[in-house]
Design a protein around this motif. Structure first.
Motif, short mmCIF file in Angstrom:
data_model
loop_
_atom_site.label_atom_id
_atom_site.label_comp_id
_atom_site.label_asym_id
_atom_site.label_seq_id
_atom_site.Cartn_x
_atom_site.Cartn_y
_atom_site.Cartn_z
N LEU A 1 -36.84 22.76 -64.09
CA LEU A 1 -36.34 21.90 -65.16
C LEU A 1 -35.63 20.69 -64.58
O LEU A 1 -35.39 20.60 -63.38
N ASN A 2 -35.23 19.79 -65.44
CA ASN A 2 -34.53 18.57 -65.02
C ASN A 2 -33.05 18.84 -64.78
O ASN A 2 -32.17 18.17 -65.34
N THR A 3 -32.75 19.85 -63.97
CA THR A 3 -31.35 20.18 -63.65
C THR A 3 -30.85 19.28 -62.52
O THR A 3 -31.63 18.80 -61.70
N ASP A 4 -29.54 19.08 -62.48
CA ASP A 4 -28.94 18.32 -61.38
C ASP A 4 -28.02 19.23 -60.58
O ASP A 4 -27.90 20.42 -60.85
N ARG A 5 -27.35 18.65 -59.61
CA ARG A 5 -26.49 19.43 -58.74
C ARG A 5 -25.36 20.10 -59.52
O ARG A 5 -24.97 21.23 -59.25
N PHE A 6 -24.85 19.39 -60.53
CA PHE A 6 -23.78 19.94 -61.36
C PHE A 6 -24.27 21.19 -62.10
O PHE A 6 -23.57 22.20 -62.17
N ASP A 7 -25.48 21.13 -62.69
CA ASP A 7 -26.04 22.29 -63.40
C ASP A 7 -26.18 23.48 -62.47
O ASP A 7 -25.86 24.62 -62.83
N ARG A 8 -26.68 23.23 -61.26
CA ARG A 8 -26.92 24.34 -60.32
C ARG A 8 -25.61 24.97 -59.86
O ARG A 8 -25.52 26.18 -59.71
N ARG A 9 -24.59 24.13 -59.65
CA ARG A 9 -23.27 24.67 -59.28
C ARG A 9 -22.69 25.47 -60.43
O ARG A 9 -22.05 26.51 -60.22
N ARG A 10 -22.90 24.98 -61.64
CA ARG A 10 -22.36 25.67 -62.82
C ARG A 10 -22.99 27.05 -62.97
O ARG A 10 -22.30 28.03 -63.26
N PHE A 11 -24.30 27.14 -62.76
CA PHE A 11 -24.94 28.45 -62.86
C PHE A 11 -24.50 29.36 -61.72
O PHE A 11 -24.30 30.56 -61.92
N GLN A 12 -24.35 28.81 -60.52
CA GLN A 12 -23.90 29.62 -59.39
C GLN A 12 -22.53 30.23 -59.69
O GLN A 12 -22.28 31.40 -59.40
N SER A 13 -21.64 29.44 -60.29
CA SER A 13 -20.32 29.94 -60.67
C SER A 13 -20.44 31.06 -61.69
O SER A 13 -19.76 32.09 -61.61
N LEU A 14 -21.31 30.87 -62.68
CA LEU A 14 -21.55 31.89 -63.70
C LEU A 14 -22.10 33.16 -63.06
O LEU A 14 -21.67 34.27 -63.38
N PHE A 15 -23.05 33.01 -62.15
CA PHE A 15 -23.65 34.15 -61.46
C PHE A 15 -22.60 34.95 -60.71
O PHE A 15 -22.60 36.19 -60.74
N GLU A 16 -21.70 34.26 -60.04
CA GLU A 16 -20.67 34.94 -59.23
C GLU A 16 -19.71 35.75 -60.09
O GLU A 16 -19.18 36.76 -59.64
N MET A 17 -19.49 35.35 -61.35
CA MET A 17 -18.53 36.07 -62.18
C MET A 17 -19.19 37.12 -63.07
O MET A 17 -18.49 37.86 -63.76
N SER A 18 -20.52 37.23 -63.04
CA SER A 18 -21.21 38.17 -63.92
C SER A 18 -21.85 39.31 -63.15
O SER A 18 -22.83 39.11 -62.42
N ALA A 19 -21.33 40.51 -63.35
CA ALA A 19 -21.91 41.70 -62.71
C ALA A 19 -23.32 41.95 -63.23
O ALA A 19 -24.21 42.39 -62.48
N ASN A 20 -23.56 41.66 -64.51
CA ASN A 20 -24.88 41.89 -65.09
C ASN A 20 -25.93 40.96 -64.50
O ASN A 20 -27.07 41.37 -64.26
N LEU A 21 -25.60 39.69 -64.30
CA LEU A 21 -26.56 38.77 -63.69
C LEU A 21 -26.90 39.20 -62.27
O LEU A 21 -28.08 39.11 -61.85
N LYS A 22 -25.91 39.66 -61.55
CA LYS A 22 -26.17 40.12 -60.17
C LYS A 22 -27.10 41.33 -60.19
O LYS A 22 -28.01 41.45 -59.36
N ALA A 23 -26.86 42.24 -61.13
CA ALA A 23 -27.72 43.42 -61.24
C ALA A 23 -29.14 43.03 -61.60
O ALA A 23 -30.12 43.58 -61.07
N MET A 24 -29.29 42.05 -62.51
CA MET A 24 -30.62 41.60 -62.91
C MET A 24 -31.33 40.90 -61.76
O MET A 24 -32.54 41.02 -61.60
N GLU A 25 -30.59 40.15 -60.95
CA GLU A 25 -31.20 39.47 -59.81
C GLU A 25 -31.77 40.49 -58.82
O GLU A 25 -32.85 40.29 -58.25
N ARG A 26 -31.03 41.58 -58.62
CA ARG A 26 -31.51 42.62 -57.71
C ARG A 26 -32.79 43.26 -58.26
O ARG A 26 -33.75 43.51 -57.51
N LYS A 27 -32.81 43.54 -59.57
CA LYS A 27 -33.99 44.17 -60.18
C LYS A 27 -35.17 43.20 -60.23
O LYS A 27 -36.29 43.53 -59.83
N GLY A 28 -34.89 42.00 -60.77
CA GLY A 28 -35.97 41.03 -60.91
C GLY A 28 -36.49 40.52 -59.58
O GLY A 28 -37.67 40.20 -59.44
N GLY A 29 -35.58 40.45 -58.58
CA GLY A 29 -35.97 39.98 -57.26
C GLY A 29 -36.96 40.89 -56.56
O GLY A 29 -37.60 40.49 -55.59
#
Length: 497
Positions: free
Chosen positions: A7-35
């Motif tokens: 998508l047309n994301t910028d550096r700010f968007d990617r940093r924002r999602f990285q921050s969200l990922f770090e604070m969410s146990a569920n996203l981390k669990a999904m990354e392990r499964k989906g990965g």
């Protein structure tokens, strides 16, 4: 992990999602499964979040070979009408888009597991393993390159050449592994394209779950009613809101409490609004320009074309006639102390009682009144919330905790006296809720009555289902009888304090 977007994301968007990922146990669990299936699943999660959050997300026309699957899946999602309708609910909303990205990630993993055949899943797992190898080899190449540069700077040309060769070899192996992973995913693409039509049902479920979770979080944390007056919700850190959302997902009791809290807060809002209106005492007529207090005759002047200009002139000069409301009664009073029976017989009403407590706490929060909750059975548990404010962990503990045991009135009443003795809880209103009966000695009642008079507070008792309220009447200023919290008499008294 690198967020490579389609998508047309910028550096700010990617940093924002990285921050969200770090604070969410569920996203981390999904990354392990989906990965396990998609080498670029982390990037796909980031794009699902961006697709929900960004004001105008757009697909890039060209992407890297390894992101073709992501591009196809995001294209399928963003063309879906229900997804676009859901974006009206999530765009620029931190909480809704965060919860949405979690639920869409869950459903994407479920779709892969249920709609891809065994052979396809094996191919996807092989590609994911190769992608991990690529990442490892590229890290090695970078390390060797750095060592080569350090050796060159120190004059050790032999070591520099050796490290340079190792870096080159690692890069070649990474390129080979990447080409193999891409080839496998190209084979998988045809299966994904053939099954894309089934993705709609999973998206529908993700949307349903996201809305339900978001509304329950807002119901628990917001002022009175989800979707309205949610300025106080913005003061709650996103991390706390996600903790609450993830706990709600796995805790049926907390879901039930959230439902009752939403219902009771809506009722509390109506009662407090009614109280505010009745608090206005009209003491006469004065001049001014307060629209809400204008006399009906002045409103008539405004509505008639021949008198409108004269009305506007007098209004601008503060000369229109209005009701005088000086000296009106204050709606909010002192702090609130709630004593809540948690003996074994109250278990059936526990979800209602917690929702009721949260509604009462929101009244305190809106009016900046201190709030204390005393859970009691044959022991007591005390929570104090200055100005009615609480964090997610406090809320989870309050909603899910149940003492059980017998009934003891003396302990919570003693605790009430202790709390009201603090300066910030001076002249508090006490709401005492029970479905049982207990005996109190004459000596205790005399002491409590004396303390109540000295500290200038009142006790409203609500008795649920019990035929005997003799003891309650001995220390209460008013007793309300009801079969459950869900009765008008309970609302009228408790939500008007």
């Amino acid at each position: 992990m690198q967020h490579e977007s389609v998508l047309n994301t910028d550096r700010f968007d990617r940093r924002r999602f990285q921050s969200l990922f770090e604070m969410s146990a569920n996203l981390k669990a999904m990354e392990r499964k989906g990965g396990q299936y998609l080498p670029s699943f982390y990037s796909l999660m980031g794009d699902m979040w961006a697709g929900l959050y960004k004001l105008t997300p757009e697909l890039l026309p060209q992407v890297d070979e390894k992101l073709k699957v992501n591009h196809h899946l995001m294209d399928r999602m963003m063309q879906d009408e229900s997804f676009q309708e859901f974006r009206a609910y999530t765009k620029l909303d931190d909480l809704a888009s965060a919860i949405g990205s979690i639920r869409f990630s869950e459903q994407m993993v479920k779709w892969i597991q249920e709609q891809m055949d065994h052979k396809t899943r094996e191919q996807m797992q092989k590609a994911a393993e190769l992608q991990k190898l690529v990442d490892q080899l590229m890290d090695q190449a970078q390390q060797h390159q750095q060592q080569a540069e350090e050796a060159k700077e120190s004059g050790n040309s032999q070591n520099a050449n050796s490290q340079q060769k190792k870096a080159h070899n690692a890069q070649e192996k990474a390129q080979q592994a990447q080409a193999e992973a891409n080839a496998i995913m190209n084979q998988v693409m045809s299966t994904i394209q053939s099954q894309a039509g089934s993705l709609g049902a999973y998206m529908t479920q993700a949307i349903k779950d996201s809305k339900e979770d978001t509304e329950k979080v807002k119901s628990l944390l917001s002022g009175f009613q989800a979707g309205k007056n949610n300025a106080d919700l913005e003061s709650v850190p996103l991390r706390d809101k996600l903790i609450l959302a993830e706990t709600l997902r796995n805790t049926p009791k907390l879901k039930r409490v959230a439902q009752w809290a939403g219902r009771f807060k809506a009722i509390a809002q109506r009662k407090q609004r009614s109280k505010t209106k009745s608090a206005i005492t009209r003491k006469g007529v004065v001049s001014g320009n307060n629209v809400e207090q204008l006399l009906p005759s002045e409103l008539a002047f405004y509505q008639h074309p021949s008198t409108r200009l004269d009305f506007l002139r007098r209004f601008a000069e503060n000369q229109t006639l209005q009701y005088d409301t000086r000296g009106k009664q204050k709606v909010g009073k002192g702090p609130i102390v709630m004593c809540l029976d948690q003996s074994g017989s109250m278990r059936q009403l526990d979800d209602q009682s917690k929702g009721f407590a949260l509604a009462l706490m929101m009244i305190a929060r809106k009016q900046k009144r201190d709030f204390a909750l005393i859970n009691f059975s044959t022991s007591v548990e005390v929570f104090e919330f200055p100005k009615g404010k609480m964090n997610a962990q406090d809320l989870i503990h309050l909603a899910t905790r149940f003492l059980n045991g017998g009934t003891n009135f003396a302990m919570p009443l003693e605790e009430s006296i202790r709390i009201i003795g603090k300066s910030r809880f001076s002249k508090a209103d006490v709401v005492f809720i029970t479905d049982g009966e207990d005996t109190l000695s004459t000596q205790f009642l005399e002491w409590f009555t004396k303390e109540k008079k000295a500290k200038d507070f009142q006790v409203l008792s609500i008795v649920l289902g019990s035929e005997n309220d003799e003891t309650l009447r001995k220390f209460s200023d008013e007793v309300v009888r009801a079969s459950s919290f869900n009765e008008e008499g309970v609302f009228d008294k408790a939500f008007s304090i």
